[in-house]
Design a protein around this motif. Sequence first.
Motif, short mmCIF file in Angstrom:
data_model
loop_
_atom_site.label_atom_id
_atom_site.label_comp_id
_atom_site.label_asym_id
_atom_site.label_seq_id
_atom_site.Cartn_x
_atom_site.Cartn_y
_atom_site.Cartn_z
N GLN A 2 0.84 -1.19 0.00
CA GLN A 2 0.00 0.00 0.00
C GLN A 2 0.87 1.24 0.00
O GLN A 2 2.06 1.18 0.26
CB GLN A 2 -0.90 0.02 1.24
N ALA A 3 0.28 2.33 -0.36
CA ALA A 3 1.03 3.57 -0.44
C ALA A 3 1.49 4.02 0.94
O ALA A 3 0.87 3.70 1.95
CB ALA A 3 0.16 4.66 -1.07
N ASN A 43 1.62 6.45 3.76
CA ASN A 43 0.74 7.52 4.19
C ASN A 43 1.42 8.54 5.09
O ASN A 43 0.90 9.62 5.30
CB ASN A 43 -0.48 6.94 4.91
N SER A 98 6.80 4.70 -6.81
CA SER A 98 5.87 5.26 -7.79
C SER A 98 6.38 5.04 -9.21
O SER A 98 5.61 4.68 -10.11
CB SER A 98 5.69 6.76 -7.54
N GLU A 112 -5.55 0.00 -10.20
CA GLU A 112 -5.18 -0.46 -8.86
C GLU A 112 -3.70 -0.27 -8.59
O GLU A 112 -3.30 0.12 -7.49
CB GLU A 112 -5.55 -1.93 -8.70
N ASP A 165 -3.12 3.71 -8.37
CA ASP A 165 -3.91 4.42 -7.36
C ASP A 165 -3.18 4.54 -6.03
O ASP A 165 -3.46 5.44 -5.25
CB ASP A 165 -5.24 3.71 -7.15
N ARG A 166 -2.24 3.68 -5.77
CA ARG A 166 -1.49 3.74 -4.51
C ARG A 166 -0.58 4.96 -4.45
O ARG A 166 -0.20 5.39 -3.35
CB ARG A 166 -0.63 2.48 -4.35
N TYR A 167 -0.23 5.51 -5.62
CA TYR A 167 0.80 6.53 -5.65
C TYR A 167 0.40 7.84 -6.33
O TYR A 167 1.07 8.85 -6.15
CB TYR A 167 2.05 5.98 -6.37
N ASN A 179 -4.17 10.09 2.04
CA ASN A 179 -2.96 9.40 1.61
C ASN A 179 -2.12 10.33 0.74
O ASN A 179 -2.65 11.00 -0.15
CB ASN A 179 -3.31 8.14 0.80
N LYS A 184 0.00 11.40 -2.25
CA LYS A 184 0.09 10.93 -3.63
C LYS A 184 0.72 12.01 -4.51
O LYS A 184 0.66 13.19 -4.19
CB LYS A 184 -1.30 10.56 -4.17
#
Length: 234
Positions: free
Chosen positions: A24-25, A27, A42, A61, A64-66, A148, A150
């Motif tokens: 997961q990214a 945070n 990223s 997907e 979207d984490r980054y 989060n 990004k």
Amino acid sequence: MSRHLLKFLPAIMILLLITPLSAQAVNDLTSREDVFRFLEESLQAQVSLTEKTRTMEEIDEILDRYFTSEYKSVFLKENIVKEGGKYVTYGSDSAPYYIPFFDFSEVTEVEFFEDEIFVYEYFPEKHEGPVGYESHYEGLLLEKENNNWKVSEYLYSVDPAEMIGAARKKVQTDSEAHDNFVFKEPFFANLEPASYSFYLSIASFSAFLQNVAAMSNHHQEEPSQTFLTSGERQ
């Protein structure tokens, strides 16, 4: 854009195979090292889209984490290719909206603000090889989306002094606006008259009740006096 990125794609692919993507990214970016690691991941996420075709849901997907929704949109618009009902990206001379190939060292500047993080680096001019460019700064803006951190904006040929100065001015303006709302005298000045008016309303209402009680007592006494007078006459 980051034309010099293509030269390093083989090394990036090797790094990608060695280092798996995070689940997961990140945070909580509180240090330069946190930011560097996040941006390296990223870039890995972007480069991984060249490995094989995927559905748009799978690509979304991964990114979207980054990346913010807007950044994903412009990146895919410039780089995605449909192939056999699925999608893939290919390398190009321009490689628009890829993470710049930062050195991730002391020459890479990181500026932290409450709601923004600026990352930028100076790239001297280069005219050797198939890809050349003039001296310039490249940078990224990181912001929070759904709490989060990004990547939200690509900054090309930016003026760091102007960029950071504008961000600091914004922070100062927001802080002064907050102070004016919470601490300045006009905010509290309205409290005393409102309280005083409330006191007067209670006092008036109390006086009204006293008058009603007095009038009630007066009417109760009158029948008694009339009865006595009639008795006396009898």
